[in-house]
Design a protein around this motif. Structure first.
Motif, PDB file in Angstrom:
ATOM      1  N   ALA A 131      12.211  -9.244   1.110  1.00 56.25           N
ATOM      2  CA  ALA A 131      11.864  -7.880   0.713  1.00 56.25           C
ATOM      3  C   ALA A 131      10.861  -7.227   1.645  1.00 56.25           C
ATOM      4  O   ALA A 131      10.795  -5.996   1.723  1.00 56.25           O
ATOM      5  CB  ALA A 131      11.337  -7.869  -0.723  1.00 56.25           C
ATOM      6  N   HIS A 132      10.068  -8.016   2.368  1.00 50.93           N
ATOM      7  CA  HIS A 132       9.097  -7.387   3.275  1.00 50.93           C
ATOM      8  C   HIS A 132       9.781  -6.667   4.439  1.00 50.93           C
ATOM      9  O   HIS A 132       9.123  -5.952   5.196  1.00 50.93           O
ATOM     10  CB  HIS A 132       8.073  -8.403   3.782  1.00 50.93           C
ATOM     11  CG  HIS A 132       8.614  -9.507   4.644  1.00 50.93           C
ATOM     12  ND1 HIS A 132       7.784 -10.377   5.321  1.00 50.93           N
ATOM     13  CD2 HIS A 132       9.873  -9.909   4.942  1.00 50.93           C
ATOM     14  CE1 HIS A 132       8.509 -11.252   6.007  1.00 50.93           C
ATOM     15  NE2 HIS A 132       9.776 -10.986   5.775  1.00 50.93           N
ATOM     16  N   LYS A 182       3.907   0.590   3.393  1.00 52.93           N
ATOM     17  CA  LYS A 182       4.475  -0.633   2.845  1.00 52.93           C
ATOM     18  C   LYS A 182       3.354  -1.628   2.527  1.00 52.93           C
ATOM     19  O   LYS A 182       2.619  -2.052   3.407  1.00 52.93           O
ATOM     20  CB  LYS A 182       5.462  -1.274   3.812  1.00 52.93           C
ATOM     21  CG  LYS A 182       6.212  -2.483   3.225  1.00 52.93           C
ATOM     22  CD  LYS A 182       7.044  -3.209   4.273  1.00 52.93           C
ATOM     23  CE  LYS A 182       8.166  -2.349   4.801  1.00 52.93           C
ATOM     24  NZ  LYS A 182       9.046  -3.121   5.754  1.00 52.93           N
ATOM     25  N   LEU A 183       3.259  -1.985   1.246  1.00 51.78           N
ATOM     26  CA  LEU A 183       2.315  -2.979   0.764  1.00 51.78           C
ATOM     27  C   LEU A 183       3.111  -4.211   0.368  1.00 51.78           C
ATOM     28  O   LEU A 183       3.940  -4.155  -0.547  1.00 51.78           O
ATOM     29  CB  LEU A 183       1.538  -2.438  -0.443  1.00 51.78           C
ATOM     30  CG  LEU A 183       0.625  -3.413  -1.192  1.00 51.78           C
ATOM     31  CD1 LEU A 183      -0.488  -3.916  -0.292  1.00 51.78           C
ATOM     32  CD2 LEU A 183       0.047  -2.746  -2.446  1.00 51.78           C
ATOM     33  N   VAL A 184       2.901  -5.320   1.055  1.00 53.55           N
ATOM     34  CA  VAL A 184       3.650  -6.544   0.769  1.00 53.55           C
ATOM     35  C   VAL A 184       2.819  -7.447  -0.137  1.00 53.55           C
ATOM     36  O   VAL A 184       1.647  -7.721   0.139  1.00 53.55           O
ATOM     37  CB  VAL A 184       4.009  -7.297   2.064  1.00 53.55           C
ATOM     38  CG1 VAL A 184       4.630  -8.661   1.736  1.00 53.55           C
ATOM     39  CG2 VAL A 184       4.989  -6.470   2.891  1.00 53.55           C
ATOM     40  N   TYR A 185       3.449  -7.880  -1.224  1.00 52.21           N
ATOM     41  CA  TYR A 185       2.864  -8.920  -2.067  1.00 52.21           C
ATOM     42  C   TYR A 185       3.688 -10.175  -1.822  1.00 52.21           C
ATOM     43  O   TYR A 185       4.828 -10.293  -2.281  1.00 52.21           O
ATOM     44  CB  TYR A 185       2.892  -8.530  -3.546  1.00 52.21           C
ATOM     45  CG  TYR A 185       2.154  -9.527  -4.418  1.00 52.21           C
ATOM     46  CD1 TYR A 185       0.777  -9.430  -4.563  1.00 52.21           C
ATOM     47  CD2 TYR A 185       2.818 -10.567  -5.052  1.00 52.21           C
ATOM     48  CE1 TYR A 185       0.082 -10.350  -5.334  1.00 52.21           C
ATOM     49  CE2 TYR A 185       2.132 -11.489  -5.817  1.00 52.21           C
ATOM     50  CZ  TYR A 185       0.761 -11.377  -5.959  1.00 52.21           C
ATOM     51  OH  TYR A 185       0.069 -12.298  -6.703  1.00 52.21           O
ATOM     52  N   CYS A 186       3.128 -11.115  -1.085  1.00 52.35           N
ATOM     53  CA  CYS A 186       3.879 -12.272  -0.606  1.00 52.35           C
ATOM     54  C   CYS A 186       3.673 -13.477  -1.522  1.00 52.35           C
ATOM     55  O   CYS A 186       2.553 -13.972  -1.669  1.00 52.35           O
ATOM     56  CB  CYS A 186       3.448 -12.616   0.818  1.00 52.35           C
ATOM     57  SG  CYS A 186       4.382 -13.970   1.556  1.00 52.35           S
ATOM     58  N   HIS A 187       4.767 -13.941  -2.106  1.00 58.55           N
ATOM     59  CA  HIS A 187       4.729 -15.161  -2.911  1.00 58.55           C
ATOM     60  C   HIS A 187       4.694 -16.388  -2.018  1.00 58.55           C
ATOM     61  O   HIS A 187       4.120 -17.415  -2.382  1.00 58.55           O
ATOM     62  CB  HIS A 187       5.944 -15.224  -3.833  1.00 58.55           C
ATOM     63  CG  HIS A 187       6.093 -14.018  -4.694  1.00 58.55           C
ATOM     64  ND1 HIS A 187       5.368 -13.833  -5.847  1.00 58.55           N
ATOM     65  CD2 HIS A 187       6.875 -12.911  -4.567  1.00 58.55           C
ATOM     66  CE1 HIS A 187       5.697 -12.676  -6.401  1.00 58.55           C
ATOM     67  NE2 HIS A 187       6.611 -12.101  -5.637  1.00 58.55           N
ATOM     68  N   ALA A 188       5.312 -16.291  -0.844  1.00 57.12           N
ATOM     69  CA  ALA A 188       5.294 -17.351   0.168  1.00 57.12           C
ATOM     70  C   ALA A 188       6.171 -16.923   1.331  1.00 57.12           C
ATOM     71  O   ALA A 188       7.188 -16.259   1.121  1.00 57.12           O
ATOM     72  CB  ALA A 188       5.806 -18.674  -0.384  1.00 57.12           C
ATOM     73  N   THR A 226       5.984  -5.092   9.996  1.00 55.87           N
ATOM     74  CA  THR A 226       6.183  -3.710   9.526  1.00 55.87           C
ATOM     75  C   THR A 226       5.274  -3.365   8.349  1.00 55.87           C
ATOM     76  O   THR A 226       5.231  -2.203   7.941  1.00 55.87           O
ATOM     77  CB  THR A 226       7.644  -3.472   9.111  1.00 55.87           C
ATOM     78  OG1 THR A 226       7.960  -4.282   7.955  1.00 55.87           O
ATOM     79  CG2 THR A 226       8.604  -3.807  10.248  1.00 55.87           C
ATOM     80  N   ALA A 227       4.564  -4.326   7.801  1.00 59.28           N
ATOM     81  CA  ALA A 227       3.719  -4.071   6.632  1.00 59.28           C
ATOM     82  C   ALA A 227       2.430  -3.370   7.038  1.00 59.28           C
ATOM     83  O   ALA A 227       1.850  -3.652   8.088  1.00 59.28           O
ATOM     84  CB  ALA A 227       3.395  -5.379   5.926  1.00 59.28           C
ATOM     85  N   ASP A 228       1.964  -2.483   6.179  1.00 56.52           N
ATOM     86  CA  ASP A 228       0.654  -1.867   6.378  1.00 56.52           C
ATOM     87  C   ASP A 228      -0.459  -2.730   5.812  1.00 56.52           C
ATOM     88  O   ASP A 228      -1.596  -2.671   6.282  1.00 56.52           O
ATOM     89  CB  ASP A 228       0.627  -0.490   5.699  1.00 56.52           C
ATOM     90  CG  ASP A 228       1.558   0.492   6.378  1.00 56.52           C
ATOM     91  OD1 ASP A 228       1.245   0.915   7.507  1.00 56.52           O
ATOM     92  OD2 ASP A 228       2.613   0.814   5.796  1.00 56.52           O
TER      93      ASP A 228
END
Length: 375
Positions: A102-103, A111-117, A159-161
């Motif tokens: 999804a990132h 774009k705000l990434v919440y990374c599970h792993a 690409t994430a901010d």
């Protein structure tokens, strides 16, 4: 790019909505924080994931036309980079709930990434498969795909901010994989103990207590090791989960172990409430189930590794065993028999991982990016 009345438009992206796991619970929590958000995902199986998603606006990739891929997202792995590239998100801010895909959603705004792993199949392939990749056809295909997929994955991360991660171990993996310094934001526990409860027919005769394991039934979750640990013990184990190993685990389960799947949240509440302790034997990036058990005042016996180091307070909400082997799990179970745990202290520890706390920090991070957007 502002919505009606000048209010920022926020969207949510997630890898695939085909299962009922901790990451999907986090997306539901994000939806409660941003109830007007549309969810963008590669695959959506309403029967396979949480029913609450039926109330959301879901946008899917072209892959979703395949019922076979909706039922088994792992078959889509080589196609997912292509599918994500065809999920453009037109919003002031997209919050990407990502375990590998999804990132990469194309975003017109921030774009705000919440990374599970970072993707397990790219960076921890042996643990993900449960064997050396070179020893199976699936593994050899994965090895061949890994170099181009890693290049694609690292470009996507760039690409994430802003990057948020769920635990210390994931922060370290994100730094290693992408060179990104991420902020830790633990997800909330997803099961409200005050909600409705429904007995599980196959377990009502065990309502006086049992050990509990809640997990996807995948090789790296070490569920088989826990089942073997209970063989010959005068203790019960209930395994709640679904996955490729379900048939094998049911066939191997001794009389004091039962495997159940397809539970709704009301049934899961009943299962937690009638348990005596949770068994958590897998190497988790975060490890949500100790918090869910803790909300019911139940302690956790966990592997001393990964995200459990962030979520378990030793001696207060649980204890650790050193390795995911039947012998180590069995010793932890026997040591815990008869031990008194303070349910109120366990619940107090879990309150630090509440949904309101998660929402406050997530919305603050989102607002920071929106305020920085000159548009």
């Amino acid at each position: 790019m502002r919505g009606g009345g000048g209010r920022p438009r926020v969207a949510i992206a997630h890898d695939y909505l085909t299962q009922r796991g901790g990451a999907e619970r986090v997306v539901l929590s994000m939806l409660r924080a941003f109830p007007d958000a549309t969810v963008h995902t590669t695959l959506y199986d309403p029967e396979g994931t949480f029913p609450e998603f039926r109330e959301a606006r879901i946008v899917t990739s072209p892959l979703n036309r395949s019922a076979r891929l909706r039922r088994d997202h792992r078959r889509a792995l080589p196609l997912l980079p292509w599918a994500v590239s065809r999920l453009p998100v037109d919003a002031d801010l997209v919050i990407a709930s990502s375990s590998g895909w999804a990132h990469a959603v194309p975003a017109s705004g921030r774009k705000l990434v919440y990374c599970h792993a970072p993707a397990r199949w790219l960076y921890q392939a042996e643990a993900y498969l449960g064997h050396a990749p070179s020893t199976s056809v699936t593994g050899r295909v994965l090895l061949a795909l890994t170099p181009p997929l890693r290049r694609w994955d690292r470009r996507a991360a760039a690409t994430a901010d802003r990057y948020l991660v769920n635990s210390t171990v994931v922060r370290d993996r994100v730094k290693q994989a992408y060179g990104i310094d991420a902020e830790i934001l633990p997800p909330p526990f997803g099961i409200d103990p005050a909600g409705p409860s429904e007995p599980v027919r196959d377990l009502v005769d065990w309502a006086d207590g049992y050990h509990l394991l809640v997990s996807r039934l995948l090789p790296y979750k070490n569920v088989a090791e826990a089942v073997r640990a209970f063989r010959g013990l005068d203790q019960r184990l209930v395994v709640v989960g679904h996955g490729p190993l379900e048939g094998e685990l049911r066939a191997a389960a001794p009389g004091n172990v039962r495997v159940v799947s397809g539970l709704v949240d009301a049934q899961l509440r009943w299962v937690y409430a009638h348990s005596t302790a949770l068994i958590a034997p897998s190497l988790e990036d975060f490890g949500l189930t100790p918090l869910e058990a803790g909300a019911f005042g139940r302690p956790t016996l966990a592997l001393h590794a990964g995200g459990y180091l962030d979520t378990i307070a030793p001696g207060v909400s649980g204890t650790f065993f050193p390795e995911p082997t039947p012998d180590a799990i069995r010793e932890a179970v026997l040591t815990n028999v008869g031990r008194h745990w303070d349910a109120a202290a366990i619940r107090a520890h879990v309150d630090g991982f509440s949904e309101p706390h998660f929402h406050r920090r997530l919305t603050a991070a989102a607002q920071t990016l929106l305020d920085a957007d000159p548009a």
